[in-house]
Write an enzyme that holds these catalytic residues in place. Sequence first.
Site, PDB file in Angstrom:
ATOM      1  N   ARG A 177      16.809   6.004 -94.269  1.00 48.77           N
ATOM      2  CA  ARG A 177      15.902   7.075 -94.634  1.00 48.77           C
ATOM      3  C   ARG A 177      16.507   8.401 -94.537  1.00 48.77           C
ATOM      4  NH1 ARG A 177       9.486   6.660 -93.852  1.00 48.77           N
ATOM      5  NH2 ARG A 177       9.462   7.576 -91.807  1.00 48.77           N
ATOM      6  N   ARG A 218      -4.600   6.329 -87.876  1.00 52.69           N
ATOM      7  CA  ARG A 218      -3.605   5.347 -87.073  1.00 52.69           C
ATOM      8  C   ARG A 218      -4.290   4.427 -85.982  1.00 52.69           C
ATOM      9  NH1 ARG A 218       1.103   8.498 -88.859  1.00 52.69           N
ATOM     10  NH2 ARG A 218       2.904   7.006 -88.567  1.00 52.69           N
TER      11      ARG A 218
HETATM   12  P1  AMP Z   1       4.754   9.790 -89.894  1.00 52.15           P
HETATM   13  O1  AMP Z   1       5.617  10.715 -90.755  1.00 52.15           O
HETATM   14  O2  AMP Z   1       3.313   9.271 -90.501  1.00 52.15           O
HETATM   15  O3  AMP Z   1       5.562   8.506 -89.822  1.00 52.15           O
HETATM   16  O4  AMP Z   1       4.298  10.250 -88.632  1.00 52.15           O
HETATM   17  C1  AMP Z   1       5.421  10.869 -87.604  1.00 52.15           C
HETATM   18  C2  AMP Z   1       4.707  10.786 -86.082  1.00 52.15           C
HETATM   19  O5  AMP Z   1       3.888  11.658 -86.117  1.00 52.15           O
HETATM   20  C3  AMP Z   1       4.316   9.497 -85.529  1.00 52.15           C
HETATM   21  O6  AMP Z   1       5.205   8.529 -85.189  1.00 52.15           O
HETATM   22  C4  AMP Z   1       3.369   9.970 -84.950  1.00 52.15           C
HETATM   23  O7  AMP Z   1       4.089  10.273 -83.467  1.00 52.15           O
HETATM   24  C5  AMP Z   1       2.789  11.233 -85.367  1.00 52.15           C
HETATM   25  N1  AMP Z   1       1.736  10.962 -86.186  1.00 52.15           N
HETATM   26  C6  AMP Z   1       1.264  11.057 -87.454  1.00 52.15           C
HETATM   27  N2  AMP Z   1       0.224  10.619 -87.715  1.00 52.15           N
HETATM   28  C7  AMP Z   1      -0.313  10.514 -86.742  1.00 52.15           C
HETATM   29  C8  AMP Z   1      -1.883  10.132 -86.231  1.00 52.15           C
HETATM   30  N3  AMP Z   1      -2.842   9.906 -87.300  1.00 52.15           N
HETATM   31  N4  AMP Z   1      -2.190  10.051 -85.078  1.00 52.15           N
HETATM   32  C9  AMP Z   1      -1.136  10.078 -84.132  1.00 52.15           C
HETATM   33  N5  AMP Z   1      -0.019  10.363 -84.543  1.00 52.15           N
HETATM   34  C10 AMP Z   1       0.216  10.701 -85.603  1.00 52.15           C
END
Ligand code: AMP
Length: 214
Positions: free
Chosen positions: A127, A88
């Site tokens: 969602r 990310r």
């Molecule tokens: P997601 O389910 O992928 O939308 O992730 C939810 C939250 O988890 C994000 O908004 C971040 O706070 C954290 N997160 C997930 N993947 C990452 C990553 N690769 N780097 C940093 N934070 C992450």
Amino acid sequence: MKIVMLGAPGAGKGTQAKMIAAKYQIPHISTGDIFRANIKNGTELGKKAKSYMDQGLLVPDELTVDLVIDRLAQDDCKNGYILDGFPRTIPQAEALDAALEKLGEKMDYAIDVDVPDENIVSRMSGRRACTGCGATYHIVYNPSKKGEYCEVCGEKLILRDDDKPETVQKRLNVYHDQTQPLIDYYTKQSILRTVDGTQDMNDVFAEIAKILGA
Ligand code: AMP
């Protein structure tokens, strides 16, 4: 086959990643899911990650990178994997490439599920996520056959805190600042493929399957 899924929060990359994982029999590795499981289990990592996630911010790279690199070393990743939500940031992508290089490997595809910002906020408010197993649904585009309960495990579905409109706008800003530069990063490696994420999820999947050559 090693694949990175890119796209704004709410673009549907998680749904597509699960479909690809099932079709190609490779593990689906979602950092968001890993963090949520840690929060649920009350681990130290979960406690640290939660404060960032609740604010719509990224969890720091130093808490994220080793976690993923360790996961990729597990046996089930031998024939490939699909990364959803990682990398990310540019430093995460560089750390991933460095780890792959050590193994003499490289990423095969980075698939960008492209959805304009204006579609995202309205999508995210529809969602729903399962409090039990983390499965995700959408009240219009992908409803659970069991209404407010999960089709997979029967637990209650909720609107996650980080999917609430005020947090979504912040997550979009974070996406543009920190994650969108990865589009250039993978374009330079000639492995970026863009699909139109505004289509029906089965049409998006058909586009991806064509790219992956199946
Ligand atoms: P997601 O389910 O992928 O939308 O992730 C939810 C939250 O988890 C994000 O908004 C971040 O706070 C954290 N997160 C997930 N993947 C990452 C990553 N690769 N780097 C940093 N934070 C992450």
